[in-house]
Design an enzyme around this catalytic site. Sequence first.
Site, PDB file in Angstrom:
ATOM      1  N   SER A   1       0.813  -1.217   0.000  1.00  0.00           N
ATOM      2  CA  SER A   1       0.000   0.000   0.000  1.00  0.00           C
ATOM      3  C   SER A   1       0.846   1.267   0.000  1.00  0.00           C
ATOM      4  CB  SER A   1      -0.924   0.019   1.225  1.00  0.00           C
ATOM      5  OG  SER A   1      -0.177   0.068   2.422  1.00  0.00           O
TER       6      SER A   1
ATOM      7  N   LYS B   1      -6.304   4.825   8.105  1.00  0.00           N
ATOM      8  CA  LYS B   1      -5.155   5.596   7.615  1.00  0.00           C
ATOM      9  C   LYS B   1      -5.482   7.084   7.544  1.00  0.00           C
ATOM     10  CE  LYS B   1      -3.104   1.811   4.957  1.00  0.00           C
ATOM     11  NZ  LYS B   1      -2.780   1.277   3.625  1.00  0.00           N
TER      12      LYS B   1
END
Length: 817
Positions: free
Chosen positions: A660, A703
């Site tokens: 990611s 996040k």
Amino acid sequence: MSSVHPLTPTQLYTFTDLSLLSFETTADLPPVEEIVGQKRAAEAVEFAIGIRQPGFNIFALGHTGSGRHELIEDFLAQQAAAEETPPDWCYVYNFDDSYRPLAIQLPAGQGARFSRTLDTMIEELHTVLPAAFETEEYRIRLQAVEAALRERQDAAFRVLQEEARSKQLDLLRTPSGLVFAPVDENNEVVEPEAFQKLDEETKERVRLQIEEMQGKLQAVLQQAPDWEREARTALRALQEEITRFTVEPIISRLREQYAEQEVIQRHLQALQADVLQNLAHFVTHTSDEQPPSEQGTLQRGASQQSDHNRYRVNVLIDRSHQQGSPVIYEDNPAYGNLVGRVEYVTRMGGMDTDFTLIRSGALHRANGGYLMIDARRLLLEPYAWEGLKRALRSGQIRIETPGQMLSQVNVITLEPQPIPLELKVALVGDPMLYYMLSQNDPDFEELFKVVADFEDRMERTPESELRYARLLASIAQERHLRPLDAPSIARVVEESARMAGDANKISMRVTAITDLLQEADYWAGCDKEEIIRQKHIEQTIAAQEYRSGRVPERSRESILQGTVHIETSGARIGQINGLSVLEMGKIRFGQPSRITARVRMGAGEVVNIEREVALSGQIHSKGVLILASYLSTHYATDYPLSLYASLVFEQSYGGVDGDSASTTELYALLSALSGIPIRQSLAVTGSVDQFGNVQTIGGVNEKIEGFFAICQARGLTGDQGVLIPQSNVRHLMLRKPVIDAVEAGKFHIYAVETVAQGIELLTGVAAGEMDEHGEYPKETVNHAVQERLRSFAERWFSFHLETGTAKTSKAKQAKKK
């Protein structure tokens, strides 16, 4: 400037339409009857139950907390309620081989009745048998046997006495035994002195007569044991006659009760024969009631209480109070708890056992129905998995110790007759266990042919939201919780979507939702409310986050205090804020990481420093390798990639895995190559492919919230934000503070599809598109990168050319010398 616009607040959170929840509270909703959101698994279980072929047992496959155990148990219970109750099973004494108890099958509820019947019979025998041996008839016949023995003995001695007297001898009883001695005319025993005065001829004649009579006496004495044996035989025949006459009516009544049970008929016949042979178990006689040779024969009854167990019944499985087939969950699947065991008691300093100490296992209790076992617990127990497989393969429950199963036991123990096994086993486990067993155990797929694959998410539609509301109503009712109003149901649905990681899905992790409802019920009770309201759901979510917030707070604290260097303002070349998710048990939170890139001329190598020190996982290393491919195909198609680049997660002291951060690392590389700084007010997440497409990542909500918390603590400026993949927009279910900040224009979330879009947002410079000649427009990021790489290639070529020329010159000079 970039054409990508920030996401609107409506794109950050998908609300439940309250107008579709046409009820005031869940008390108005009917309980859910079907298994919500698990159609595939429900059909698999229904199929496994319906098919009666061997091997079609179930492996319930799902993640922890998905409610798979409760769902399987509820479904099996519904099916079992409509089925017939299986039979009882008992163990009885084997009169032919005491080490191999016999198993008896009886209709449900008849096992306990059979046991009570035999217990009553034993008590009755203890009463009637002693009474039968105290009757006048028995005493008369016993005296007749004794008299016959005495008469026979007396007659033999009388004949000897008469013959001895005819020869002037008498039979005397002395301490050393019976002897003959001479007598005079008055039948007085001749004294030894007088006998010595007789002439020799007379003494010799007397000695010969005594020897003759002693021989005849010896013959009589040798016949005495035969006479006593005949007397004992007559006594036993008398006792058996009395016993049979007393016992047969009692046993006959039992035979009539169980006339259709052939096994019981045989057992009663053997029991009757054993009672006849072991009368001492029931009757105690005193010595004056028996012939001398029989004294003590029947004096054992008071000390033989344990022998009475042989006539009892060990009811292994009693289904007297059961309706339908059993559904058993064995939470401690040790070997003995599965297949049963034989217990031991201490007797006279040693270990002893009998058939009454046989104990049932889960297989016995579930026989004829369904058995549920946690796969992980089963595999952790020694020999349990092999014991279960053996029972399923053979179709029998064989009670034996692990040592017997492995042929490693030499001691004598019981070997109970195996019991036929017919049931369905449902193993409940994680996907990893299922795939591990499928790959490594050849028996697994033969014995567990049906997979009930439980979903951990279901589609979020108006219809499914209403079904989910009914599910929540059922949970509240089953757990005796307060009803929920419609707004609170809507909030639970929204939180469930966040748990699912997708705004268009609803989490089927029932355990977490149940915990949420129970805690909300507590807060409603604290407020003295009769209904769980939306504020109680909000309070529960906040309380859960606060309780697990110590580690996230410490992480943010280290950033805010400057211990971990994260910038949220200004611009830097080759430096960018990446986003990662940390998971520690149930704690899951996002935090920013500073990623830096440095470049120089080299041999086309992109070095992952984490990998060099064994801190990079395989997926992360793969993502870094993709970066080298991207640079070559986009900027160095006509010349070699003469680059040495290093990438690192700064101040990262643990492992790094996942792809990611691959877009983040690529942006840092592009900045380092182009010399164009990156805005530090933005953080980035997303993976990238070789074509520059930004791909989906996980944990997008955590996040964003992790970086937002840092920016909020330092003060929101309106320039801060996060770049996420466009494909992750559907996953957004952000907390209210983030949405409020976005709505106020103080924080921004950008969804990008390509690396070009992302680099434009980060640098404020156009990315540039390649023309037909493979060149990028000037004053673009891509043009700057291309020129830097071209200069690296030219310098690399010149360096090697000069190095090669120098080497050639030196070689020629050496050759001339």
